[in-house]
Enzyme design. Sequence first.
Site, PDB file in Angstrom:
ATOM      1  N   ARG A 132       1.756  -4.365   6.669  1.00  0.00           N
ATOM      2  CA  ARG A 132       1.087  -3.331   5.879  1.00  0.00           C
ATOM      3  C   ARG A 132       1.910  -2.055   5.970  1.00  0.00           C
ATOM      4  O   ARG A 132       1.947  -1.398   7.010  1.00  0.00           O
ATOM      5  CB  ARG A 132      -0.341  -3.074   6.365  1.00  0.00           C
ATOM      6  CG  ARG A 132      -1.024  -2.008   5.523  1.00  0.00           C
ATOM      7  CD  ARG A 132      -2.526  -2.062   5.574  1.00  0.00           C
ATOM      8  NE  ARG A 132      -3.048  -1.226   4.493  1.00  0.00           N
ATOM      9  CZ  ARG A 132      -4.259  -1.292   3.992  1.00  0.00           C
ATOM     10  NH1 ARG A 132      -5.105  -2.157   4.453  1.00  0.00           N
ATOM     11  NH2 ARG A 132      -4.637  -0.496   3.016  1.00  0.00           N
ATOM     12  N   GLU A 150       0.206 -12.446  13.093  1.00  0.00           N
ATOM     13  CA  GLU A 150       0.736 -11.232  13.721  1.00  0.00           C
ATOM     14  C   GLU A 150       0.756 -10.115  12.670  1.00  0.00           C
ATOM     15  O   GLU A 150       1.254 -10.316  11.564  1.00  0.00           O
ATOM     16  CB  GLU A 150       2.165 -11.467  14.234  1.00  0.00           C
ATOM     17  CG  GLU A 150       2.254 -12.499  15.327  1.00  0.00           C
ATOM     18  CD  GLU A 150       1.499 -12.094  16.587  1.00  0.00           C
ATOM     19  OE1 GLU A 150       1.484 -10.895  16.918  1.00  0.00           O
ATOM     20  OE2 GLU A 150       0.929 -12.986  17.226  1.00  0.00           O
ATOM     21  N   SER A 183      -8.438  -4.763   4.831  1.00  0.00           N
ATOM     22  CA  SER A 183      -8.850  -4.575   3.435  1.00  0.00           C
ATOM     23  C   SER A 183      -9.175  -5.874   2.680  1.00  0.00           C
ATOM     24  O   SER A 183      -8.725  -6.062   1.548  1.00  0.00           O
ATOM     25  CB  SER A 183      -7.786  -3.785   2.659  1.00  0.00           C
ATOM     26  OG  SER A 183      -7.597  -2.523   3.238  1.00  0.00           O
ATOM     27  N   ASP A 241       0.815  -1.215   0.000  1.00  0.00           N
ATOM     28  CA  ASP A 241       0.000   0.000   0.000  1.00  0.00           C
ATOM     29  C   ASP A 241       0.852   1.270   0.000  1.00  0.00           C
ATOM     30  O   ASP A 241       1.948   1.282   0.569  1.00  0.00           O
ATOM     31  CB  ASP A 241      -0.894  -0.027   1.249  1.00  0.00           C
ATOM     32  CG  ASP A 241      -1.987   1.011   1.190  1.00  0.00           C
ATOM     33  OD1 ASP A 241      -2.321   1.476   0.077  1.00  0.00           O
ATOM     34  OD2 ASP A 241      -2.506   1.378   2.256  1.00  0.00           O
ATOM     35  N   ASN A 295       1.323   3.380  -2.926  1.00  0.00           N
ATOM     36  CA  ASN A 295       1.880   3.804  -4.227  1.00  0.00           C
ATOM     37  C   ASN A 295       1.332   5.170  -4.656  1.00  0.00           C
ATOM     38  O   ASN A 295       2.070   6.015  -5.169  1.00  0.00           O
ATOM     39  CB  ASN A 295       1.513   2.789  -5.329  1.00  0.00           C
ATOM     40  CG  ASN A 295       2.124   1.428  -5.086  1.00  0.00           C
ATOM     41  OD1 ASN A 295       2.996   1.280  -4.247  1.00  0.00           O
ATOM     42  ND2 ASN A 295       1.670   0.439  -5.829  1.00  0.00           N
ATOM     43  N   GLY A 296       0.014   5.344  -4.461  1.00  0.00           N
ATOM     44  CA  GLY A 296      -0.644   6.593  -4.878  1.00  0.00           C
ATOM     45  C   GLY A 296      -0.080   7.782  -4.117  1.00  0.00           C
ATOM     46  O   GLY A 296       0.245   8.823  -4.709  1.00  0.00           O
ATOM     47  N   ARG A 297       0.044   7.628  -2.785  1.00  0.00           N
ATOM     48  CA  ARG A 297       0.558   8.730  -1.962  1.00  0.00           C
ATOM     49  C   ARG A 297       2.025   9.040  -2.295  1.00  0.00           C
ATOM     50  O   ARG A 297       2.446  10.191  -2.295  1.00  0.00           O
ATOM     51  CB  ARG A 297       0.417   8.382  -0.466  1.00  0.00           C
ATOM     52  CG  ARG A 297      -0.951   8.724   0.085  1.00  0.00           C
ATOM     53  CD  ARG A 297      -1.228   8.024   1.377  1.00  0.00           C
ATOM     54  NE  ARG A 297      -1.522   6.606   1.155  1.00  0.00           N
ATOM     55  CZ  ARG A 297      -1.587   5.702   2.122  1.00  0.00           C
ATOM     56  NH1 ARG A 297      -1.357   6.056   3.358  1.00  0.00           N
ATOM     57  NH2 ARG A 297      -1.897   4.459   1.842  1.00  0.00           N
ATOM     58  N   ASN A 342     -10.677  -3.008  -6.308  1.00  0.00           N
ATOM     59  CA  ASN A 342      -9.841  -2.048  -7.046  1.00  0.00           C
ATOM     60  C   ASN A 342     -10.403  -1.705  -8.431  1.00  0.00           C
ATOM     61  O   ASN A 342      -9.979  -0.722  -9.044  1.00  0.00           O
ATOM     62  CB  ASN A 342      -8.389  -2.539  -7.168  1.00  0.00           C
ATOM     63  CG  ASN A 342      -7.593  -2.431  -5.895  1.00  0.00           C
ATOM     64  OD1 ASN A 342      -6.665  -3.198  -5.646  1.00  0.00           O
ATOM     65  ND2 ASN A 342      -7.928  -1.459  -5.043  1.00  0.00           N
ATOM     66  N   SER A 393      -7.225  -5.888  -5.718  1.00  0.00           N
ATOM     67  CA  SER A 393      -8.357  -6.478  -4.990  1.00  0.00           C
ATOM     68  C   SER A 393      -9.616  -6.486  -5.854  1.00  0.00           C
ATOM     69  O   SER A 393      -9.698  -5.791  -6.876  1.00  0.00           O
ATOM     70  CB  SER A 393      -8.613  -5.693  -3.697  1.00  0.00           C
ATOM     71  OG  SER A 393      -9.267  -4.477  -4.002  1.00  0.00           O
ATOM     72  N   THR A 394     -10.611  -7.239  -5.403  1.00  0.00           N
ATOM     73  CA  THR A 394     -11.900  -7.276  -6.116  1.00  0.00           C
ATOM     74  C   THR A 394     -12.533  -5.873  -6.105  1.00  0.00           C
ATOM     75  O   THR A 394     -13.376  -5.565  -6.945  1.00  0.00           O
ATOM     76  CB  THR A 394     -12.866  -8.286  -5.445  1.00  0.00           C
ATOM     77  OG1 THR A 394     -12.783  -8.144  -4.019  1.00  0.00           O
ATOM     78  CG2 THR A 394     -12.539  -9.716  -5.804  1.00  0.00           C
TER      79      THR A 394
HETATM   80  C1  FPP Z   1      -2.124   0.036  -3.412  1.00  0.00           C
HETATM   81  O1  FPP Z   1      -1.616   1.360  -3.281  1.00  0.00           O
HETATM   82  C2  FPP Z   1      -1.462  -0.644  -4.514  1.00  0.00           C
HETATM   83  C3  FPP Z   1      -2.078  -1.215  -5.587  1.00  0.00           C
HETATM   84  C4  FPP Z   1      -3.547  -1.217  -5.777  1.00  0.00           C
HETATM   85  C5  FPP Z   1      -1.285  -1.867  -6.674  1.00  0.00           C
HETATM   86  C6  FPP Z   1      -0.140  -2.714  -6.198  1.00  0.00           C
HETATM   87  C7  FPP Z   1       0.621  -3.227  -7.378  1.00  0.00           C
HETATM   88  C8  FPP Z   1       1.960  -3.266  -7.470  1.00  0.00           C
HETATM   89  C9  FPP Z   1       2.862  -2.832  -6.370  1.00  0.00           C
HETATM   90  C10 FPP Z   1       2.586  -3.821  -8.710  1.00  0.00           C
HETATM   91  C11 FPP Z   1       3.096  -5.197  -8.447  1.00  0.00           C
HETATM   92  C12 FPP Z   1       3.236  -5.987  -9.664  1.00  0.00           C
HETATM   93  C13 FPP Z   1       2.952  -7.331  -9.750  1.00  0.00           C
HETATM   94  C14 FPP Z   1       3.148  -8.043 -11.034  1.00  0.00           C
HETATM   95  C15 FPP Z   1       2.435  -8.111  -8.611  1.00  0.00           C
HETATM   96  P1  FPP Z   1      -2.607   2.600  -3.494  1.00  0.00           P
HETATM   97  O2  FPP Z   1      -2.664   2.918  -4.929  1.00  0.00           O
HETATM   98  O3  FPP Z   1      -3.939   2.276  -2.874  1.00  0.00           O
HETATM   99  O4  FPP Z   1      -1.874   3.700  -2.670  1.00  0.00           O
HETATM  100  P2  FPP Z   1      -2.563   4.924  -1.919  1.00  0.00           P
HETATM  101  O5  FPP Z   1      -3.337   4.327  -0.757  1.00  0.00           O
HETATM  102  O6  FPP Z   1      -1.389   5.725  -1.455  1.00  0.00           O
HETATM  103  O7  FPP Z   1      -3.430   5.650  -2.904  1.00  0.00           O
END
Ligand code: FPP
Length: 247
Positions: free
Chosen positions: A195, A214, A203, A27, A29-31, A75, A72-73
């Site tokens: 996490r 744990e 989630s 979790d 990536n977006g931030r 997403n 996830s389902t």
């Molecule tokens: C959640 O962060 C992340 C995801 C929905 C995507 C995760 C996918 C990868 C890391 C790519 C991995 C590649 C493979 C092939 C398994 P978010 O976007 O919800 O972050 P945020 O809460 O900060 O917005």
Amino acid sequence: MAFFKKKKEQLDISQLELPKHIGIIMDGNGRWAKKRNLPRSAGHNAGGKTFRKITRYCSDIGIKYLTVYAFSTENWKRPKAEIDALMKLFKDYLEEALKDFKDDSIVVRFIGDKTPFDDELKALMIENEEGSKDRDGMVLNIAMNYGSRDEIVRCVKNIAMGVKNNEINIDSIDEKLISDNLYTANQPDPDLIIRPSGEYRISNFLLWQSAYTEFVIMNKLWPDFDTSDLDEAIKIFNNRNRRFGGI
Ligand code: FPP
């Protein structure tokens, strides 16, 4: 001379008890992207690199099972552009994973319903599973279009069908039969779920399987997560007193 026992946090992870099965909710990536004024897809690309690094590291240190939550389902509710970028990233990674994880003997499995993915991605998923199934290294479960409630609904339907067809006797329905009808059948439950990104939520991830897991929440966004953070989580895990309902 006095013997000073080293505290667990001072020990090297090679001296610690390793969790057999680790789950990671990747979790933040977006931030991570937002902080840099980048599109969310840039955060997912950076998260993909972390996924690769941490997967290899887990395999190197001797983790037997790693489950990562990739999609996830729920997403699918995200904007189309973000979903398209994620699907492209999955394709790129899965093409590379075929070669990449070979040296590490990693067994690649997907947990979740493959049906909604396009034919190209479905084919890559199957190719990765088929091509790696006879390896003897770490089992990597990639959760894609995975939701634990959905998994449990499927399990209930399977068992109900078995009862209807006189293959299952109601009295033989027990916890093992339920575990055997989940995507993670024949795998140990996760000992540790990590996490990153500081969120205190499960989630819809491995709800049945995490009854005695744990949890370690870390204040790093997934793209910034490093092998030292994994070491730290394993140290925290080693300091937990797991009682499984006993005393
Ligand atoms: C959640 O962060 C992340 C995801 C929905 C995507 C995760 C996918 C990868 C890391 C790519 C991995 C590649 C493979 C092939 C398994 P978010 O976007 O919800 O972050 P945020 O809460 O900060 O917005």
